[in-house]
Write a protein that holds these residues in place. Structure first.
Motif, PDB file in Angstrom:
ATOM      1  N   GLU A   1     -13.627   5.212 -34.296  1.00  0.00           N
ATOM      2  CA  GLU A   1     -12.382   4.476 -34.508  1.00  0.00           C
ATOM      3  C   GLU A   1     -11.846   3.910 -33.200  1.00  0.00           C
ATOM      4  O   GLU A   1     -11.136   2.915 -33.193  1.00  0.00           O
ATOM      5  CB  GLU A   1     -11.330   5.387 -35.153  1.00  0.00           C
TER       6      GLU A   1
ATOM      7  N   ARG B   1     -16.550  -2.746 -35.191  1.00  0.00           N
ATOM      8  CA  ARG B   1     -15.263  -3.409 -35.431  1.00  0.00           C
ATOM      9  C   ARG B   1     -15.397  -4.930 -35.302  1.00  0.00           C
ATOM     10  O   ARG B   1     -14.689  -5.677 -35.972  1.00  0.00           O
ATOM     11  CB  ARG B   1     -14.203  -2.892 -34.462  1.00  0.00           C
TER      12      ARG B   1
ATOM     13  N   GLY C   1     -14.215  -6.012 -38.465  1.00  0.00           N
ATOM     14  CA  GLY C   1     -12.792  -5.993 -38.121  1.00  0.00           C
ATOM     15  C   GLY C   1     -11.955  -6.920 -38.974  1.00  0.00           C
ATOM     16  O   GLY C   1     -10.851  -6.573 -39.398  1.00  0.00           O
TER      17      GLY C   1
ATOM     18  N   THR D   1     -19.672  -4.293 -31.400  1.00  0.00           N
ATOM     19  CA  THR D   1     -19.271  -3.047 -32.052  1.00  0.00           C
ATOM     20  C   THR D   1     -19.138  -3.233 -33.559  1.00  0.00           C
ATOM     21  O   THR D   1     -19.112  -4.363 -34.068  1.00  0.00           O
ATOM     22  CB  THR D   1     -17.926  -2.548 -31.488  1.00  0.00           C
TER      23      THR D   1
ATOM     24  N   VAL E   1     -15.572   2.304 -44.514  1.00  0.00           N
ATOM     25  CA  VAL E   1     -15.855   2.628 -43.110  1.00  0.00           C
ATOM     26  C   VAL E   1     -16.958   3.681 -43.016  1.00  0.00           C
ATOM     27  O   VAL E   1     -17.862   3.590 -42.176  1.00  0.00           O
ATOM     28  CB  VAL E   1     -14.576   3.110 -42.402  1.00  0.00           C
TER      29      VAL E   1
END
Length: 430
Positions: free
Chosen positions: A248, A271, A275, A269, A62
Motif C-alpha cells: 500500500e 499503483r 491507480g 508500480t 487489490v
C-alpha cells in the motif's frame, strides 16, 4: 417543582414513549411512526450494505492484483546495442546481480528476473492468446495467487519439465494436465531470410486460478531458461519483479530501488497500473454515500411530518401539562424524545439488517443466481469471480452517526413548536 427537574427526567421519557405508542383514535400517529421507522431502517441498511460491498470489492480487487502481480516492476531504459548501430534494446544483462542488490533492500521480500512475451496458444482446433512469463521455479513458488491457489490442479514440482497455465485458458482450450500445449511466437529463429515464427509444444504440469478473470484467461508461466531460449533472450531478462512488505506504501521504496537498479533503471508500480481504477472506486464510494445519505434524510423527514401531526393532536395535552408546571424545555424534550425514539429504533433495526445482509452476501447472490437461471455476477466484466462484502467499523459508525444525527436535527423544529404553544390557546376550545 417540575421546573426544577433535571433535563431528560424519567417522566419525560415516559410521556414521550406513551405518545409514540398512542393509537390514531387517541391522537397518536402510529402509521406515520411506522413509515418513518421503516424508511430509516431501509436507508441505514442500504448505506451499510453499499459501503460493505464497495469495501469488499476494493479489497478483493487489490488482493487479486497483489496475489499474482509484482508490487514493483524494475526495467531498463532503451540502450543502444552497439554504439552507432541505431538499434536499441531494453534487455537487462546483469539481471542476477541487479536482483541481488534489490533483494538486499530492507522491506523487499523478493526480486525475480522475468522474461515476457506474447504467444498464440493452440490445442486441437482451439486457439487463445497468451502472455508468457518466464520465471524460475523458486520465484514462482513465492507468488501466492498462483502457487497457493485454492483451485489449483497439479503440482509445481514438475514445473521445470513443462508450463503452468490459468484455469480460464485451460477451460477455453479444453486442455488438462499432461496434455501438450502448442505455443506460437512471432519472435522465432533468425535466418538469412528474416525471422521465422517459432512453434513449440509444452506439457501442462500445473493449472491455477489467481482469482482474476483476465489473469486466468491469458497467463502462462514457463521456466526461465526455456523462456530465454524461446523468446531469443539468451543471457538477458526483460524485467525484475519486486515484492515488498507493505504494498500500500510501495512508493516509499522508490529511491532505494532506483539506486540499487543502477543507471537507466525505470520503475512501474502496481499503483501506476491500477491507480486510476482505485481512484474511480474512491470517487464512486463518495458519490454513493452522498446519494444514500439523501435517502436517509428523506426517511428522517417523515419524523418531522409525524411530529407536526402529533403536536397538533396533542395540543390539549400540552396545555394541561403546561398548567401543571412543565416548562417549555420539558415539553421540547418530550417531543424531541418522540422523534429520537423513532430514529434510534430505526437506526438499530437498519444496523442489524445491514450487517446480516452483508455477512450473507454470497448466499444471497447464490439465491439470485438460482432465481435468475444464470450468472448475475459476470466475472468477465468485473474481473473477480465473486461479489465480496467487507464490514468496516468506520463505515458502520458513519452510517449510524449520519442516521442518528439527521433524526435528531429534524426533530428539533416540531419539538420547539410544541414547546412554544400557548397553553391558554390550546385549552380555549376544550
Amino acid at each position: 417543582m417540575a421546573g426544577q427537574s433535571r433535563p431528560f427526567s424519567a417522566f419525560e421519557f415516559m410521556i414521550a414513549w406513551r405518545y409514540l405508542r398512542a393509537r390514531r383514535a387517541e391522537g397518536g400517529v402510529s402509521v406515520m411512526t411506522w413509515i418513518s421507522l421503516i424508511g430509516i431502517t431501509l436507508g441505514v441498511a442500504a448505506l451499510i450494505i453499499t459501503l460493505a460491498v464497495r469495501a469488499g470489492f476494493r479489497a478483493e480487487f487489490v488482493d487479486t492484483i497483489l496475489g499474482a502481480n509484482p508490487h514493483v516492476t524494475v526495467y531498463s531504459a532503451p540502450t543502444e546495442v552497439v554504439e552507432g548501430s541505431g538499434v536499441y534494446s531494453r534487455i537487462i544483462r546483469d539481471y542476477d546481480a541487479r536482483a541481488k542488490r534489490i533483494a538486499a533492500i530492507p522491506g523487499v521480500t523478493d526480486a525475480a528476473p522475468l522474461v515476457k512475451g506474447q504467444v498464440m496458444a493452440t490445442f486441437n482446433d482451439r486457439n487463445n492468446v497468451g502472455e508468457v512469463f518466464g520465471i524460475r521455479k523458486a520465484d514462482l513458488e513465492k507468488i501466492p495467487g498462483v502457487a497457493h491457489s485454492d483451485q489449483a490442479i497439479g503440482s509445481l514440482d514438475n514445473f521445470d519439465q513443462g508450463i503452468a497455465i490459468g484455469s480460464g485458458m485451460a477451460r477455453d482450450l479444453g486442455i488438462g494436465l499432461g496434455d501438450k500445449l502448442r505455443l506460437l511466437s512471432p519472435e522465432g529463429a533468425k535466418t538469412a531470410f528474416g525471422t521465422s515464427p517459432r512453434v513449440s509444444a509444452y506439457t501442462v504440469t500445473y493449472i491455477f486460478s489467481a482469482g482474476r478473470y483476465d489473469i486466468d484467461q491469458t497467463r502462462i508461466y514457463m521456466p526461465f531458461t526455456e523462456a530465454q531460449s524461446y523468446f531469443n533472450r539468451e543471457g538477458g531478462a526483460d524485467e525484475i519483479d519486486v515484492s515488498v512488505t507493505d504494498p500500500e506504501n510501495v512508493d516509499n521504496w522508490t529511491p532505494q530501488l532506483m539506486e540499487a537498479g543502477g543507471e537507466g533503471t525505470m520503475l512501474w508500480t502496481w499503483r501506476d497500473s491500477s491507480g486510476s481504477f482505485l481512484k474511480a472506486l474512491t470517487m464512486e464510494d463518495n458519490v454513493m454515500f452522498i446519494i444514500l445519505s439523501v435517502l436517509v434524510l428523506i426517511a428522517s423527514m417523515n419524523i418531522t411530518s409525524g411530529l407536526i401531526m402529533l403536536v397538533k393532536n396533542k395540543g390539549r395535552d400540552i396545555g394541561i401539562l403546561r398548567t401543571m408546571g412543565l416548562t417549555e424545555g420539558s415539553i421540547l424534550r418530550v417531543f424531541f424524545l418522540c422523534g429520537a425514539f423513532t430514529g434510534v429504533i430505526g437506526t438499530l433495526a437498519g444496523l442489524v439488517v445491514g450487517v446480516v445482509f452483508s455477512l450473507n452476501i454470497q448466499h444471497i447472490m447464490d439465491g439470485l443466481n438460482a432465481l435468475n437461471g444464470g450468472d448475475v455476477w459476470d466475472a468477465s466484466v468485473r474481473g473477480i469471480y465473486e461479489l465480496p462484502a467487507k464490514l468496516q467499523v468506520m463505515d458502520v459508525v458513519k452510517s449510524v452517526g449520519l442516521s442518528l444525527g439527521l433524526s435528531f436535527v429534524v426533530t428539533i423544529f416540531p419539538a420547539r413548536r410544541a414547546a412554544r404553544l400557548n397553553p391558554v390557546e390550546a385549552l380555549r376550545y376544550e
